[in-house]
Design a protein around this motif. Sequence first.
Motif, PDB file in Angstrom:
ATOM      1  N   LEU A   1       0.828  -1.207   0.000  1.00 44.03           N
ATOM      2  CA  LEU A   1       0.000   0.000   0.000  1.00 44.03           C
ATOM      3  C   LEU A   1       0.865   1.259   0.000  1.00 44.03           C
ATOM      4  N   ARG A   2       1.956   1.215   0.738  1.00 39.90           N
ATOM      5  CA  ARG A   2       2.804   2.407   0.840  1.00 39.90           C
ATOM      6  C   ARG A   2       3.426   2.766  -0.507  1.00 39.90           C
ATOM      7  N   MET A   3       3.874   1.751  -1.240  1.00 42.32           N
ATOM      8  CA  MET A   3       4.497   2.006  -2.538  1.00 42.32           C
ATOM      9  C   MET A   3       3.462   2.367  -3.608  1.00 42.32           C
ATOM     10  N   ILE A   4       2.291   1.745  -3.561  1.00 46.15           N
ATOM     11  CA  ILE A   4       1.232   2.115  -4.502  1.00 46.15           C
ATOM     12  C   ILE A   4       0.793   3.558  -4.251  1.00 46.15           C
ATOM     13  N   GLY A   5       0.600   3.899  -2.982  1.00 46.68           N
ATOM     14  CA  GLY A   5       0.228   5.266  -2.642  1.00 46.68           C
ATOM     15  C   GLY A   5       1.286   6.272  -3.046  1.00 46.68           C
ATOM     16  N   PHE A   6       2.556   5.903  -2.862  1.00 44.05           N
ATOM     17  CA  PHE A   6       3.662   6.770  -3.263  1.00 44.05           C
ATOM     18  C   PHE A   6       3.601   7.038  -4.763  1.00 44.05           C
ATOM     19  N   GLY A   7       3.306   6.005  -5.558  1.00 42.12           N
ATOM     20  CA  GLY A   7       3.186   6.186  -7.004  1.00 42.12           C
ATOM     21  C   GLY A   7       2.079   7.166  -7.362  1.00 42.12           C
ATOM     22  N   PHE A   8       0.932   7.048  -6.692  1.00 46.10           N
ATOM     23  CA  PHE A   8      -0.164   7.985  -6.934  1.00 46.10           C
ATOM     24  C   PHE A   8       0.243   9.414  -6.558  1.00 46.10           C
ATOM     25  N   ASP A   9       0.943   9.567  -5.447  1.00 43.06           N
ATOM     26  CA  ASP A   9       1.355  10.907  -5.004  1.00 43.06           C
ATOM     27  C   ASP A   9       2.296  11.557  -6.015  1.00 43.06           C
ATOM     28  N   VAL A  10       3.167  10.748  -6.597  1.00 44.93           N
ATOM     29  CA  VAL A  10       4.081  11.274  -7.618  1.00 44.93           C
ATOM     30  C   VAL A  10       3.305  11.707  -8.864  1.00 44.93           C
ATOM     31  N   SER A  11       2.355  10.879  -9.292  1.00 45.82           N
ATOM     32  CA  SER A  11       1.596  11.195 -10.506  1.00 45.82           C
ATOM     33  C   SER A  11       0.649  12.375 -10.298  1.00 45.82           C
ATOM     34  N   ASP A  12       0.151  12.556  -9.072  1.00 40.61           N
ATOM     35  CA  ASP A  12      -0.783  13.663  -8.808  1.00 40.61           C
ATOM     36  C   ASP A  12      -0.140  15.020  -9.057  1.00 40.61           C
ATOM     37  N   GLU A  13       1.162  15.115  -8.810  1.00 39.29           N
ATOM     38  CA  GLU A  13       1.834  16.392  -8.977  1.00 39.29           C
ATOM     39  C   GLU A  13       1.870  16.827 -10.448  1.00 39.29           C
ATOM     40  N   LEU A  14       1.696  15.876 -11.362  1.00 40.64           N
ATOM     41  CA  LEU A  14       1.724  16.193 -12.795  1.00 40.64           C
ATOM     42  C   LEU A  14       0.379  16.723 -13.283  1.00 40.64           C
ATOM     43  N   LYS A  15      -0.647  16.638 -12.437  1.00 41.45           N
ATOM     44  CA  LYS A  15      -1.969  17.142 -12.813  1.00 41.45           C
ATOM     45  C   LYS A  15      -2.048  18.641 -12.540  1.00 41.45           C
ATOM     46  N   SER A  16      -3.012  19.285 -13.173  1.00 35.91           N
ATOM     47  CA  SER A  16      -3.229  20.707 -12.894  1.00 35.91           C
ATOM     48  C   SER A  16      -3.864  20.872 -11.520  1.00 35.91           C
ATOM     49  N   GLU A  17      -3.754  22.066 -10.958  1.00 39.10           N
ATOM     50  CA  GLU A  17      -4.285  22.339  -9.627  1.00 39.10           C
ATOM     51  C   GLU A  17      -5.795  22.081  -9.564  1.00 39.10           C
ATOM     52  N   GLU A  18      -6.500  22.366 -10.665  1.00 35.31           N
ATOM     53  CA  GLU A  18      -7.954  22.198 -10.688  1.00 35.31           C
ATOM     54  C   GLU A  18      -8.366  20.726 -10.663  1.00 35.31           C
ATOM     55  N   GLN A  19      -7.493  19.851 -11.127  1.00 34.11           N
ATOM     56  CA  GLN A  19      -7.808  18.427 -11.196  1.00 34.11           C
ATOM     57  C   GLN A  19      -7.636  17.718  -9.857  1.00 34.11           C
ATOM     58  N   LEU A  20      -6.949  18.357  -8.919  1.00 35.68           N
ATOM     59  CA  LEU A  20      -6.634  17.713  -7.650  1.00 35.68           C
ATOM     60  C   LEU A  20      -7.688  18.015  -6.594  1.00 35.68           C
ATOM     61  N   SER A  21      -8.026  16.992  -5.823  1.00 38.66           N
ATOM     62  CA  SER A  21      -8.908  17.191  -4.679  1.00 38.66           C
ATOM     63  C   SER A  21      -8.097  17.785  -3.537  1.00 38.66           C
ATOM     64  N   LYS A  22      -8.791  18.158  -2.472  1.00 41.47           N
ATOM     65  CA  LYS A  22      -8.103  18.721  -1.309  1.00 41.47           C
ATOM     66  C   LYS A  22      -7.100  17.723  -0.740  1.00 41.47           C
ATOM     67  N   ASP A  23      -7.498  16.451  -0.630  1.00 37.85           N
ATOM     68  CA  ASP A  23      -6.600  15.422  -0.099  1.00 37.85           C
ATOM     69  C   ASP A  23      -5.396  15.212  -0.998  1.00 37.85           C
TER      70      ASP A  23
ATOM     71  N   LYS B   1      -3.992  17.356  -2.972  1.00 39.91           N
ATOM     72  CA  LYS B   1      -3.080  18.500  -2.851  1.00 39.91           C
ATOM     73  C   LYS B   1      -2.171  18.354  -1.634  1.00 39.91           C
ATOM     74  N   GLU B   2      -2.669  17.702  -0.590  1.00 41.11           N
ATOM     75  CA  GLU B   2      -1.899  17.534   0.642  1.00 41.11           C
ATOM     76  C   GLU B   2      -0.854  16.424   0.543  1.00 41.11           C
ATOM     77  N   THR B   3      -1.010  15.513  -0.423  1.00 40.30           N
ATOM     78  CA  THR B   3      -0.078  14.377  -0.521  1.00 40.30           C
ATOM     79  C   THR B   3       0.770  14.385  -1.787  1.00 40.30           C
ATOM     80  N   ALA B   4       0.403  15.196  -2.782  1.00 41.42           N
ATOM     81  CA  ALA B   4       1.157  15.220  -4.040  1.00 41.42           C
ATOM     82  C   ALA B   4       2.613  15.614  -3.801  1.00 41.42           C
ATOM     83  N   LEU B   5       3.523  15.001  -4.572  1.00 39.14           N
ATOM     84  CA  LEU B   5       4.963  15.207  -4.379  1.00 39.14           C
ATOM     85  C   LEU B   5       5.569  16.011  -5.518  1.00 39.14           C
TER      86      LEU B   5
END
Length: 466
Positions: A128-150, A152-156
């Motif tokens: 779970l930790r590594m899968i979540g880490f992968g999502f956090d890395v990919s979230d940073e590549l999205k635009s600010e409008e595409q990210l939920s509040k949560d 935004k708090e975990t994106a790397l």
Amino acid sequence: MGLSDLVASKVGVPVEALRLLLTLLAGYPIAAIYRKYIVDQPSKPLHHIFFALCGISLCYYNYGVDTYHSLLGIVTTFALVYVLRSKPLIMLSVNFVFHMGYLLLGYYYTASNEYDILWTMPHCILTLRMIGFGFDVSDELKSEEQLSKDQKETALKELPTLLELLAFAYFPSGFLVGPQFPYRRYRSFINGEYRQYEGCVNAGLKRLSMGVLYLAICQVGLMILPDTYFLTPEYADRPFILRIFYLGFWAKFSLYKYISCWLLTEGALMSIGFSYKGQDAEGKPDWSGCSNVKLMLLETGNTMQHYVQSFNVNTNQWVGHYIFKRLKFLNNRNISYAAALGFLAVWHGFHSGYYMSFLMEYMIVTVEKQITNAYTKNVLPKYGETLENSKIYAVLYFICLKSYNIVYMGWCLTAFVFLKYERWITVFGAVNYFGFIYMIIWVAAYNGYHYFKHKVNATRPVRKED
């Protein structure tokens, strides 16, 4: 024979369980050493080296050469993130399939009829930790409008080095039994964002004392009502009311086994100053940011939904953040909820008991919502004021809900603990399959009522006003 084996044989417990307990307790001296000698050191690599070495050493103490499984998983995710970061969908897919596939293969080759303390136990946390880490890395590549509040708090924004990722994955008081936390929390901790707040050691020691208490209750309770008792003819011959309550109290004691482990590791995380959450209602530092169990809700709750909300909190939050909410495009909460529970069942392994347990959770929570809805709409409007003023009703209401809470927890946890079909179906049979019967009766009555109500409304003539 090593020292751990010798002590385990003298005490009469499996050596694997003793090593697990000692590893959880090791978090406290590690916290003391870190706070005394390392916390104020300006060199961040020193902090990472300390945590990585402590975690890997504890992992090797428990699992020996099987430590290579977790090392391989961490290095693989590190490589995938750096090579495929510009292609987030491919990176996420490969990372997810690799970790889930590796974990399931581990289950396949190591599984038995019992809940085994093997390398697969910390590996499911790592997955779970590594899968979540992968999502956090990919979230940073999205635009600010595409990210939920949560998100935004975990994106790397900045990728960690391999040393940093090892320290995060092997964090001494979090790699063995959880809890789950994002890389951003680890980075905030290393950056010293929580050091200005006081009270973490006292909070940790209080959690330690609660962990010891729950462990003692668990051991005494399971000595009185051991798992094997529920497979015997002696249990099946007991009066029905005793059978279902024995099963319910046994379930409470069995839950305490997990709760005590989480409390011990949470106390160590608090003691090191890792679990800062913000300020509580009184303006004091709240150190429950990594708490995996809500004790007050667990002990005072009356429904299965209360158990879901209070038990394995961080894992449920992880599933909510990385699975349930990311299925929002389905536009159906029930399907998303079922998919999240299905993922949890697969994550636990191949035993049929896991799938039955999560199926029962889904069904019982659904039925609870239907009953609550019926009670709120049909009973309270007519009799609410009278019931509120009745002390007899208040007592009966409490007794009924608490009895339901105890009895159905026993039913739900049976398959989760006994795992194999031939074992949990034996226990189900010993209590006359009551969990299935009562739910079937309710579902038939509930849906039958709504069906006939719909038919009556459909055939009722429409009155036209002149």
